[in-house]
Design a protein around this motif. Structure first.
Motif, PDB file in Angstrom:
ATOM      1  N   ALA A   1       0.828  -1.205   0.000  1.00 58.04           N
ATOM      2  CA  ALA A   1       0.000   0.000   0.000  1.00 58.04           C
ATOM      3  C   ALA A   1       0.865   1.259   0.000  1.00 58.04           C
ATOM      4  CB  ALA A   1      -0.933  -0.008   1.207  1.00 58.04           C
TER       5      ALA A   1
ATOM      6  N   ALA B   1       2.753   1.625  -3.350  1.00 59.88           N
ATOM      7  CA  ALA B   1       1.869   2.086  -4.427  1.00 59.88           C
ATOM      8  C   ALA B   1       1.572   3.572  -4.288  1.00 59.88           C
ATOM      9  CB  ALA B   1       0.577   1.281  -4.414  1.00 59.88           C
ATOM     10  N   ALA B   2       1.272   4.013  -3.063  1.00 58.02           N
ATOM     11  CA  ALA B   2       0.962   5.430  -2.849  1.00 58.02           C
ATOM     12  C   ALA B   2       2.178   6.304  -3.145  1.00 58.02           C
ATOM     13  CB  ALA B   2       0.486   5.640  -1.418  1.00 58.02           C
TER      14      ALA B   2
ATOM     15  N   GLN C   1      -3.366  10.099   2.003  1.00 55.26           N
ATOM     16  CA  GLN C   1      -4.149   8.989   2.521  1.00 55.26           C
ATOM     17  C   GLN C   1      -3.887   8.824   4.016  1.00 55.26           C
ATOM     18  OE1 GLN C   1      -4.479   5.399   0.091  1.00 55.26           O
ATOM     19  NE2 GLN C   1      -3.129   6.352  -1.389  1.00 55.26           N
TER      20      GLN C   1
ATOM     21  N   GLN D   1      -4.665   3.239   5.375  1.00 53.36           N
ATOM     22  CA  GLN D   1      -4.661   3.113   3.925  1.00 53.36           C
ATOM     23  C   GLN D   1      -3.241   3.013   3.381  1.00 53.36           C
ATOM     24  OE1 GLN D   1      -6.840   6.632   2.898  1.00 53.36           O
ATOM     25  NE2 GLN D   1      -8.833   5.629   3.052  1.00 53.36           N
TER      26      GLN D   1
ATOM     27  N   GLY E   1      -0.965   1.278   4.806  1.00 55.38           N
ATOM     28  CA  GLY E   1      -0.421  -0.032   5.154  1.00 55.38           C
ATOM     29  C   GLY E   1       0.082  -0.188   6.567  1.00 55.38           C
TER      30      GLY E   1
ATOM     31  N   HIS F   1      -5.835  -1.252   4.240  1.00 54.05           N
ATOM     32  CA  HIS F   1      -4.733  -2.178   4.473  1.00 54.05           C
ATOM     33  C   HIS F   1      -5.292  -3.475   5.031  1.00 54.05           C
ATOM     34  CE1 HIS F   1      -0.993  -3.962   5.623  1.00 54.05           C
ATOM     35  NE2 HIS F   1      -1.300  -3.929   6.902  1.00 54.05           N
TER      36      HIS F   1
ATOM     37  N   THR G   1      -4.804   5.779  -7.704  1.00 55.82           N
ATOM     38  CA  THR G   1      -3.970   5.349  -6.579  1.00 55.82           C
ATOM     39  C   THR G   1      -4.555   4.094  -5.936  1.00 55.82           C
ATOM     40  OG1 THR G   1      -3.225   7.604  -6.116  1.00 55.82           O
ATOM     41  CG2 THR G   1      -3.034   6.010  -4.332  1.00 55.82           C
ATOM     42  N   CYS G   2      -5.870   4.067  -5.794  1.00 53.94           N
ATOM     43  CA  CYS G   2      -6.532   2.873  -5.265  1.00 53.94           C
ATOM     44  C   CYS G   2      -6.310   1.676  -6.187  1.00 53.94           C
ATOM     45  CB  CYS G   2      -8.023   3.130  -5.087  1.00 53.94           C
ATOM     46  SG  CYS G   2      -8.430   4.391  -3.852  1.00 53.94           S
TER      47      CYS G   2
ATOM     48  N   GLN H   1      -2.878   0.331  -5.604  1.00 48.20           N
ATOM     49  CA  GLN H   1      -2.813  -0.432  -4.359  1.00 48.20           C
ATOM     50  C   GLN H   1      -3.392  -1.834  -4.552  1.00 48.20           C
ATOM     51  OE1 GLN H   1      -4.915   2.596  -1.977  1.00 48.20           O
ATOM     52  NE2 GLN H   1      -3.198   2.489  -0.562  1.00 48.20           N
TER      53      GLN H   1
ATOM     54  N   GLU I   1      -1.805  -5.595  -4.126  1.00 50.15           N
ATOM     55  CA  GLU I   1      -2.365  -6.707  -3.353  1.00 50.15           C
ATOM     56  C   GLU I   1      -2.455  -7.974  -4.197  1.00 50.15           C
ATOM     57  OE1 GLU I   1      -3.125  -6.810  -0.208  1.00 50.15           O
ATOM     58  OE2 GLU I   1      -2.820  -4.704   0.301  1.00 50.15           O
TER      59      GLU I   1
END
Length: 423
Positions: free
Chosen positions: A9, A12-13, A73, A77, A79, A109, A202-203, A206, A210
């Motif tokens: 997470a 990625a962010a 975030q 979120q 992580g 997360h 962004t989501c 993430q 995952e």
């Protein structure tokens, strides 16, 4: 066995925010701290490395403030699992997240331990089927109508991530990534909401983390490059394309995916005024498609092929002033487009209208623009109407001609005008 992804997470962010390395984030945090009223804060790359590990420590309050400011975030979120429990942290972080943070429903997360509630393997398959159906509907359903169910499906998948495990969880994460990507595409290309699209993408990144899907990650990152690229921020767009190509190298990237990355970068370069670089990228993409590859193109990459590359090429040639070559490329693209590519057809006719105007052919330009409007009456596309308006501006020298006045009647009729304002 797949290699550990650590705190996917946060990675990625960080990448989506434009920080290509852990060191870049550390430097940015150190520089941002004084602007937030925090003195004496120094963040090193070793600290960021610990945060991106599989068991990240809970950051100190000042670190939290800077992280949420830069990445937009909340801590969960990003992580992190608080030492006092997740519920209290959600209440706390909800007060800290800045206005520009993703809307409720952003990917949470998910701890690595087995879930308390598990669903059967069919859940993963059903999530993929819904994402696939939405992908097909995008080409014919009004974007303002489709957006809400796509986003709802992504948020449902986020909930299911905490209730699934193993292969099923990976399939759910893949579906979530695709749904968030589609929602981001609608927000950017159809609804013209780039800031909202940035949060949604962004989501998507993430969720791709995952699922440990590097090719989806490459696709999402390339889409994030459109946002600064269309705004003329060349360096920022180039950095995101570097990240996208890095992710593509981690997986079995097909010729089509790699060629599309070239096409995305070419469009960004064109909008930043570097058409020569863009033409070189288009040539490289044509070579990739011509050579092919042994790797299979992902099923979700349904927005690109030889026809779309020809359309990209025609637009770059148009912007470069190579009008005769642009006309040829656009006519080839329009002939190659399959029946379901209605949105791309409006863009092609819009660009062709601008080319004809540049060549001094107002009648042909108006005819092409009207064909685009015919299609827009069936399937609305914001990018398509933008191209028609560009053509109309190019027709300014002939504004009193009958064909141009007839085009204005079509361009500003009740239906088109209301659609342009409402969507």
């Amino acid at each position: 066995m797949p290699r550990p992804t650590g705190n996917a997470a946060l990675k990625a962010a960080r990448t989506a925010a434009g920080y290509r390395s852990q060191d870049a984030l550390a430097v940015a945090m150190t520089r941002a701290a004084p602007t937030l009223g925090i003195r004496g804060l120094s963040v090193g790359v070793r600290q960021v490395r610990r945060w991106e590990s599989a068991t990240p420590p809970w950051p100190q309050p000042d670190h939290q403030k800077v992280l949420t400011h830069l990445l937009g975030q909340g801590m969960e979120q990003l992580g992190f699992t608080p030492p006092w429990g997740a519920t209290a942290a959600r209440e706390t972080s909800s007060r800290r997240v800045p206005t520009g943070a993703p809307a409720p429903g952003a990917l949470p997360h998910i701890p690595a331990q087995a879930p308390a509630t598990t669903h059967p393997a069919s859940v993963g398959r059903h999530c993929e089927e819904v994402a696939r159906a939405h992908r097909s509907l995008y080409w014919t359903v009004a974007p303002s109508t489709l957006h809400a169910p796509v986003l709802a499906h992504a948020r449902l998948g986020c909930t299911l991530l905490s209730e699934t495990a193993g292969v099923t969880r990976q399939k759910v994460a893949s579906a979530v990534a695709e749904s968030y990507l589609l929602a981001g595409r609608i927000e950017f290309f159809d609804l013209r909401e780039p800031e909202r699209a940035a949060e949604t993408l962004t989501c998507a990144l993430q969720a791709a983390g995952e699922a440990n899907d590097s090719l989806m990650g490459a696709a999402v990152l390339a889409h994030t490059a459109f946002i600064p690229g269309w705004d003329g921020r060349r360096e920022e767009a180039a950095e995101r394309m570097v990240a996208a190509r890095t992710y593509a190298r981690r997986g079995p990237a097909s010729a089509e995916l790699l060629a599309w990355l070239d096409a995305v970068e070419a469009e960004c370069e064109t909008r930043c005024g570097h058409t020569r670089t863009a033409l070189h990228l288009i040539g490289h993409a044509e070579g990739l498609l011509g050579a092919g590859s042994e790797h299979v193109t992902p099923e979700w990459l349904d927005w690109f092929g030889a026809d779309r590359l020809a359309a990209f090429k025609g637009n770059v040639q148009l912007q470069a002033g190579h009008h005769l070559q642009a006309r040829e490329s656009l006519l080839v693209a329009l002939e190659m487009l399959p029946p379901e590519s209605d949105k791309q057809r409006t863009v092609g006719y819009g660009d062709l209208a601008t080319v004809e105007a540049a060549l001094g052919h107002p009648d042909e330009a108006c005819e092409a623009a009207c064909r685009a409007l015919d299609q827009l009456a069936v399937t609305w596309y914001a990018t398509g109407i933008d191209r028609v308006k560009e053509a109309r501006r190019a027709l300014a020298p002939w504004k009193n001609e009958a064909c141009v006045r007839a085009l204005d009647d079509r361009l500003y009729d009740w239906g088109t005008t209301v659609s342009a304002l409402a969507r």
